[in-house]
Structures are given as structure tokens and as C-alpha cells.
Design a protein around this motif. Structure first.
Motif, PDB file in Angstrom:
ATOM      1  N   ASP A  31       1.338  -1.485  -0.120  1.00 45.87           N
ATOM      2  CA  ASP A  31       0.367  -0.211   0.395  1.00 45.87           C
ATOM      3  C   ASP A  31       0.779   0.856  -0.289  1.00 45.87           C
ATOM      4  O   ASP A  31       1.368   1.671   0.942  1.00 45.87           O
ATOM      5  CB  ASP A  31      -0.652  -0.406   0.792  1.00 45.87           C
ATOM      6  N   TYR A  32       0.676   2.171  -1.315  1.00 49.85           N
ATOM      7  CA  TYR A  32       1.781   3.094  -1.367  1.00 49.85           C
ATOM      8  C   TYR A  32       1.229   3.919  -2.508  1.00 49.85           C
ATOM      9  O   TYR A  32       0.182   3.662  -3.083  1.00 49.85           O
ATOM     10  CB  TYR A  32       3.154   2.173  -1.753  1.00 49.85           C
ATOM     11  N   TYR A  33       1.587   5.648  -2.097  1.00 50.56           N
ATOM     12  CA  TYR A  33       1.461   6.418  -3.580  1.00 50.56           C
ATOM     13  C   TYR A  33       2.952   6.434  -3.707  1.00 50.56           C
ATOM     14  O   TYR A  33       3.962   7.020  -2.895  1.00 50.56           O
ATOM     15  CB  TYR A  33       0.651   7.336  -2.771  1.00 50.56           C
ATOM     16  N   LEU A  34       2.736   7.113  -5.186  1.00 52.92           N
ATOM     17  CA  LEU A  34       3.700   7.348  -6.137  1.00 52.92           C
ATOM     18  C   LEU A  34       2.855   8.890  -6.730  1.00 52.92           C
ATOM     19  O   LEU A  34       2.245   9.110  -7.174  1.00 52.92           O
ATOM     20  CB  LEU A  34       4.424   6.767  -6.865  1.00 52.92           C
ATOM     21  N   PHE A  35       4.755  10.127  -6.310  1.00 53.51           N
ATOM     22  CA  PHE A  35       3.685  11.822  -6.666  1.00 53.51           C
ATOM     23  C   PHE A  35       4.904  11.572  -7.495  1.00 53.51           C
ATOM     24  O   PHE A  35       5.911  11.470  -7.952  1.00 53.51           O
ATOM     25  CB  PHE A  35       3.867  12.343  -5.527  1.00 53.51           C
ATOM     26  N   TRP A  36       4.534  12.639  -8.509  1.00 55.32           N
ATOM     27  CA  TRP A  36       5.411  14.358  -9.621  1.00 55.32           C
ATOM     28  C   TRP A  36       5.268  15.346  -8.709  1.00 55.32           C
ATOM     29  O   TRP A  36       3.776  15.104  -8.758  1.00 55.32           O
ATOM     30  CB  TRP A  36       5.545  13.796 -10.594  1.00 55.32           C
TER      31      TRP A  36
END
Lengths: 114, 118
Positions: A31-36
Motif C-alpha cells: 500500500d503506497y502512493y507515488l507522486f511527481w
């Protein structure tokens, strides 16, 4: 510990062309999120796009889209129809689910040539 | 979203002195974060500031060097103490606004404070 790697320190693109920025990450979490994030010379960090790990569909925001390859732990950003205002530092970032902490890559400087 | 302001926007300080940076948010937030961005580098988290409790510091950062206050849900300060030229950096605060219904958790950043230590 989670790590985020941006292997290209600099890139350039011609105005109106398409460019892809690469990012890989390492985590054992599911469970994780990625961003730019984008940081122009004004220093203001601006969120460009985000991707939830549980979503198979790649996120898209107007001219910005991602190619999220979960098995390969790859999260690239594609900028279409590049504009002069896209010139900035771009940072890839990771956040574990349930945590508010962001882990940033080293960043990549994008130059847009007229 | 959240609108974040920081004061000062930049400063030039002498070695051995201290500088307090203020971060003000236009809405109540649970957590506020302080980052350091050394010249040409990425962002490194210094500490997380929760209202009503001691700040949580990341490895390599200590309270004596970077004391933090969080008196309410819209304001925080970071002090850079006994400064040396190695402290020359951009210091940014960020917040994760409360969102109704959960999810989101976007992190918004202030404009940063550019510190130069001579």
C-alpha cells in the motif's frame, strides 16, 4: 527502507515535443502512493500527478501521464506537447500507505528549448 | 488544497547566530513537516510537527539544532540554531490538509525560505 531513484540528472526537450522522465523505487509495502512534483526556479513545489499503488490504471492530468509498472517498481512521467513553462526540477516521491512522510528522489532538471 | 506562507522568504545570517522560520497555513492541519533542500539537492525531511506534542525528528537531525514549535493547528516555527555555512539551504514547510471522507492526503508545500550563512 524505501528509496527512490532518478537516474537522469538532466534532460532537454524541444517545445511541443514529448519527453519521458524515469523513476524507480524500492519498497516491500503493498500500500503506497507515488507522486511527481515540479519545482520551477520560484522554488514552489507543485504536485503534478499522483498514483495509488492499488490502481492499475495509469494516472493522467492533461498533458501529464504516468507509466506505472508495479512489478518493475517503475514510475515514469510523460509530458506531451512540452511547453516553456514545463522547465523545472522534477522530483519523484514515494509515500507509504498510512504514513504522511514523503521520500524524494534526487530530482531531474528539465530544459525546454524553443 | 492549502495556502501556505513562510517568513522570511530569504535571509543572510552570520555564523553562530540563530534564525526562526515561520510557517502559516490557511486551514487547520494535523501534521506539518519541515524539509531541508541543500543547494542542487533533493528534499530531506527534518521533522514532523504535531500540535500538542513534541516534534518527531528524522535520523541526523536533533532538537537542539532544529527546535520546532507547533502552538496551534495553523502555525509552526523551525529554528536553525548556532548556524554554520553548512546550514545554507532552502527550508520548506509542508502540510497534509484534512479531507472529508478520507483519502487524498496530498502534501502541499510553502514557498520556502532561502538561508545563506556567512
Amino acid at each position: 527502507a524505501q528509496t527512490v531513484t532518478q537516474s537522469q540528472p538532466e534532460m532537454s526537450v524541444q517545445e511541443a515535443e514529448t519527453v519521458t522522465l524515469s523513476c524507480t523505487y524500492d519498497t516491500s509495502e503493498s500500500d503506497y502512493y507515488l507522486f511527481w512534483y515540479k519545482q520551477p526556479p520560484s522554488r514552489q513545489m507543485i504536485l503534478v500527478i499522483r498514483q495509488e499503488a492499488y490502481k492499475q490504471q495509469n494516472a493522467t492530468e492533461n498533458r501529464f501521464s504516468v507509466n506505472f509498472q508495479k512489478a518493475a517498481k517503475s514510475f515514469s512521467l510523460k509530458i506531451s506537447d512540452s511547453q516553456l513553462g514545463d522547465a523545472a526540477m522534477y522530483f519523484c516521491a514515494y509515500r507509504k500507505g498510512g504514513s504522511e512522510k514523503l521520500v524524494f528522489g534526487k530530482g531531474m532538471k528539465l530544459t525546454v528549448n524553443p | 488544497s492549502a495556502v501556505i506562507s513562510q517568513k522570511p522568504s530569504r535571509d543572510i545570517c552570520q555564523r553562530g547566530t540563530s534564525l526562526t522560520i515561520q510557517c502559516q497555513v490557511d486551514s487547520q492541519v494535523t501534521m506539518m513537516f519541515w524539509y531541508r533542500q541543500q543547494p542542487g539537492q533533493s528534499l530531506t525531511l527534518i521533522a514532523t510537527a504535531n500540535q500538542g506534542s513534541e516534534a518527531t525528528y528524522e535520523s541526523g537531525f536533533v532538537i537542539d539544532k532544529f527546535p520546532i514549535s507547533r502552538p496551534n493547528l495553523t502555525f509552526s516555527t523551525l529554528t536553525v540554531s548556532n548556524m554554520s555555512p553548512e546550514d545554507s539551504s532552502i527550508y520548506l514547510c509542508s502540510v497534509t490538509p484534512r479531507l472529508a471522507g478520507g483519502g487524498g492526503n496530498e502534501q502541499f508545500f510553502g514557498p520556502g525560505t532561502r538561508l545563506t550563512v556567512l
